[in-house]
Design a protein around this motif. Structure first.
Motif, PDB file in Angstrom:
ATOM      1  N   UNK A  69      10.049 -18.071   4.079  1.00  0.00           N
ATOM      2  CA  UNK A  69      10.145 -17.451   2.759  1.00  0.00           C
ATOM      3  C   UNK A  69      10.492 -15.960   2.800  1.00  0.00           C
ATOM      4  N   UNK A  70      10.130 -15.273   3.879  1.00  0.00           N
ATOM      5  CA  UNK A  70      10.423 -13.837   3.962  1.00  0.00           C
ATOM      6  C   UNK A  70      11.124 -13.449   5.260  1.00  0.00           C
ATOM      7  N   UNK A  71      11.471 -14.397   6.072  1.00  0.00           N
ATOM      8  CA  UNK A  71      12.121 -14.099   7.349  1.00  0.00           C
ATOM      9  C   UNK A  71      13.545 -14.622   7.344  1.00  0.00           C
ATOM     10  N   UNK A  90      29.365  -3.976  12.117  1.00  0.00           N
ATOM     11  CA  UNK A  90      29.443  -2.523  11.998  1.00  0.00           C
ATOM     12  C   UNK A  90      30.693  -2.104  12.751  1.00  0.00           C
ATOM     13  N   UNK A  91      31.704  -1.691  12.020  1.00  0.00           N
ATOM     14  CA  UNK A  91      32.983  -1.391  12.665  1.00  0.00           C
ATOM     15  C   UNK A  91      33.560  -2.677  13.230  1.00  0.00           C
ATOM     16  N   UNK A  92      33.697  -2.729  14.556  1.00  0.00           N
ATOM     17  CA  UNK A  92      34.206  -3.937  15.214  1.00  0.00           C
ATOM     18  C   UNK A  92      33.121  -4.616  16.040  1.00  0.00           C
ATOM     19  N   UNK A  93      31.855  -4.223  15.858  1.00  0.00           N
ATOM     20  CA  UNK A  93      30.734  -4.780  16.607  1.00  0.00           C
ATOM     21  C   UNK A  93      29.856  -5.615  15.671  1.00  0.00           C
ATOM     22  N   UNK A  94      29.462  -6.782  16.141  1.00  0.00           N
ATOM     23  CA  UNK A  94      28.570  -7.622  15.353  1.00  0.00           C
ATOM     24  C   UNK A  94      27.184  -7.637  15.986  1.00  0.00           C
ATOM     25  N   UNK A  95      26.175  -7.445  15.149  1.00  0.00           N
ATOM     26  CA  UNK A  95      24.782  -7.398  15.594  1.00  0.00           C
ATOM     27  C   UNK A  95      24.007  -8.555  14.971  1.00  0.00           C
ATOM     28  N   UNK A  96      23.126  -9.167  15.766  1.00  0.00           N
ATOM     29  CA  UNK A  96      22.220 -10.189  15.267  1.00  0.00           C
ATOM     30  C   UNK A  96      20.890  -9.507  14.985  1.00  0.00           C
ATOM     31  N   UNK A  97      20.469  -9.522  13.719  1.00  0.00           N
ATOM     32  CA  UNK A  97      19.264  -8.820  13.294  1.00  0.00           C
ATOM     33  C   UNK A  97      18.230  -9.804  12.776  1.00  0.00           C
ATOM     34  N   UNK A  98      16.967  -9.462  12.998  1.00  0.00           N
ATOM     35  CA  UNK A  98      15.852 -10.205  12.426  1.00  0.00           C
ATOM     36  C   UNK A  98      15.286  -9.362  11.287  1.00  0.00           C
ATOM     37  N   UNK A  99      15.218  -9.960  10.103  1.00  0.00           N
ATOM     38  CA  UNK A  99      14.720  -9.249   8.927  1.00  0.00           C
ATOM     39  C   UNK A  99      13.506 -10.001   8.413  1.00  0.00           C
ATOM     40  N   UNK A 100      12.391  -9.282   8.275  1.00  0.00           N
ATOM     41  CA  UNK A 100      11.166  -9.926   7.804  1.00  0.00           C
ATOM     42  C   UNK A 100      10.196  -8.913   7.250  1.00  0.00           C
ATOM     43  N   UNK A 101       8.977  -9.368   7.032  1.00  0.00           N
ATOM     44  CA  UNK A 101       7.947  -8.496   6.469  1.00  0.00           C
ATOM     45  C   UNK A 101       7.593  -7.369   7.432  1.00  0.00           C
ATOM     46  N   UNK A 102       7.746  -7.603   8.725  1.00  0.00           N
ATOM     47  CA  UNK A 102       7.440  -6.579   9.723  1.00  0.00           C
ATOM     48  C   UNK A 102       8.542  -5.551   9.895  1.00  0.00           C
TER      49      UNK A 102
END
Length: 131
Positions: A76-78, A85-97
């Motif tokens: 539900x929140x993760x 970003x530019x020509x670079x791709x980043x894998x990000x974790x987005x959550x409550x923390x």
């Protein structure tokens, strides 16, 4: 001797109703104010709900060098998000923390065929837009 034989009819009187319409327009004004408050409350509730739903209030303006390539809800929140970003791709974790960088992709993700949903196609046809 009964009353019916004497030729007199018995009449029962019904008491007048206790509820009478208001003498002034105070009741109509109170009803109008309540209806207005209900409509304003409904608008605020829908605005809050639109902010909570992913993708509904997405802002497309901003820096063109930064864009979200894709995302996947894990809970539900993760979420896991791929950001370019530019020509670079980043894998990000987005959550409550907070947000954390998980990985920098060596090769960009392949472009997916973004076909609209059947509902979006029908809505676009109804309003005369081509999809």
């Amino acid at each position: 001797m009964s009353l019916a034989r004497a030729g007199t009819a018995s009449v029962t009187q019904v008491p007048a109703p206790v509820f009478a319409p208001p003498a002034s327009g105070a009741g109509a004004i109170g009803g109008g104010v309540m209806a207005l408050l209900l409509v304003v409350g409904l608008i605020l509730a829908l605005a809050w709900l639109a902010r909570r739903m992913p993708g509904v209030g997405a802002v497309t303006a901003g820096n063109p060098a930064l864009r979200v390539v894709g995302s996947l809800a894990l809970g539900p929140r993760e979420r896991v998000v791929v950001v370019e970003v530019g020509h670079t791709q980043l894998l990000l974790s987005v959550g409550a923390g907070g947000t954390r960088a998980l990985h920098t992709l060596a090769e960009p993700l392949p472009a997916t065929d973004a076909t609209p949903s059947p509902f979006a196609s029908l809505l676009a046809q109804h309003f005369g837009k081509k999809s």
